[in-house]
Scaffold this active site. Structure first.
Site, PDB file in Angstrom:
ATOM      1  N   PHE A 172     -12.392   2.357  -2.064  1.00 32.82           N
ATOM      2  CA  PHE A 172     -11.350   2.007  -1.474  1.00 32.82           C
ATOM      3  C   PHE A 172     -11.421   0.327  -2.515  1.00 32.82           C
ATOM      4  CE2 PHE A 172     -12.773   3.800   2.628  1.00 32.82           C
ATOM      5  CZ  PHE A 172     -12.147   3.564   2.721  1.00 32.82           C
ATOM      6  N   ASP A 173      -9.926   0.778  -2.654  1.00 35.10           N
ATOM      7  CA  ASP A 173      -8.990  -1.050  -3.216  1.00 35.10           C
ATOM      8  C   ASP A 173      -8.892  -1.852  -1.934  1.00 35.10           C
ATOM      9  OD1 ASP A 173      -7.175  -2.456  -4.304  1.00 35.10           O
ATOM     10  OD2 ASP A 173      -5.497  -1.897  -3.218  1.00 35.10           O
ATOM     11  N   LEU A 174      -8.629  -2.841  -2.311  1.00 37.27           N
ATOM     12  CA  LEU A 174      -9.137  -4.204  -1.615  1.00 37.27           C
ATOM     13  C   LEU A 174      -7.572  -4.585  -0.763  1.00 37.27           C
ATOM     14  CD1 LEU A 174     -11.247  -6.066  -0.083  1.00 37.27           C
ATOM     15  CD2 LEU A 174     -10.735  -7.729  -1.367  1.00 37.27           C
TER      16      LEU A 174
END
Length: 220
Positions: A9-11
């Site tokens: 996941f990107d943040l």
């Protein structure tokens, strides 16, 4: 059998809406050095590594000035800008569902690792992830592909088979492609469907619930 057993996941723009703090601190740094900007330029700087966006979006070529701007930005961000974020509706539930469903989760973000860990700890989300990967404060690990490879290495992954990168911007899909990994774009962040599909997103999802249903579905 599921399609993917590991999800990166990107943040910013994927797990959290971090835009208010990021934009305020960018303004603070640019104003400190008298550099003009537009609101559209500020919006575009949410997501990519700052060294990339300062050159590509603001047109700054002076390397020393870029490093000074980053120093000013990070000082203001550390002083409180990192707290100006919220978790997107449905993301807490999604992460818990995926982890409980046996999917290994990781974070792969271009945000400096120090701030990434501070944010996730403060939000009570760090425990959902098998590994949290971010950028180095210098330029030694700055691009998305460098972060993805760093996370893969720390998870003991010899290939990207069975892994999916989830993010809201083209930098996420571009990095995934370079790593040989499938990518999913999300529409609740800072990018859009056209950007994500143009840069190779294999899937695009409109909500965390929709993404969760896809990831937890058994493949026939």
């Amino acid at each position: 059998m599921r399609r993917y057993d590991t999800v990166f996941f990107d943040l910013d723009g994927t797990i959290t809406d971090s835009k208010p703090g990021i934009v305020r601190c960018i303004k603070y740094a640019l104003d400190a050095k008298g550099i003009p900007y537009t609101e559209a330029q500020l919006d575009g700087m949410v997501g990519p590594p700052f060294r990339v966006s300062m050159r590509g979006i603001l047109g700054i070529k002076d390397g020393e000035l870029i490093e000074e701007l980053i120093r000013i930005y990070r000082g203001e961000y550390e002083a409180g800008g990192w707290r100006e974020c919220t978790v997107y509706d449905g993301m807490r539930e999604l992460l818990a569902r995926l982890r409980e469903g046996g999917i290994r989760l990781a974070v792969a973000t271009s945000k400096p690792l120090k701030f990434t860990v501070m944010m996730l700890d403060s939000l009570g989300l760090s425990g959902e992830f098998a590994f949290i990967g971010g950028a180095e404060s210098d330029s030694s690990r700055d691009s998305k592909i460098e972060v993805i490879r760093y996370v893969m290495q720390n998870l003991g992954m010899e290939s990207a088979d069975g892994a999916l990168m989830v993010g809201d911007r083209m930098y996420d899909t571009d990095g995934a492609r370079e790593a040989g990994m499938d990518s999913a774009g999300v529409l609740w962040g800072y990018g859009g469907r056209e950007e994500l599909t143009a840069h190779g997103a294999k899937y695009v999802f409109s909500s965390p619930e929709e993404l969760g249903g896809f990831l937890l579905a058994e493949r026939v």
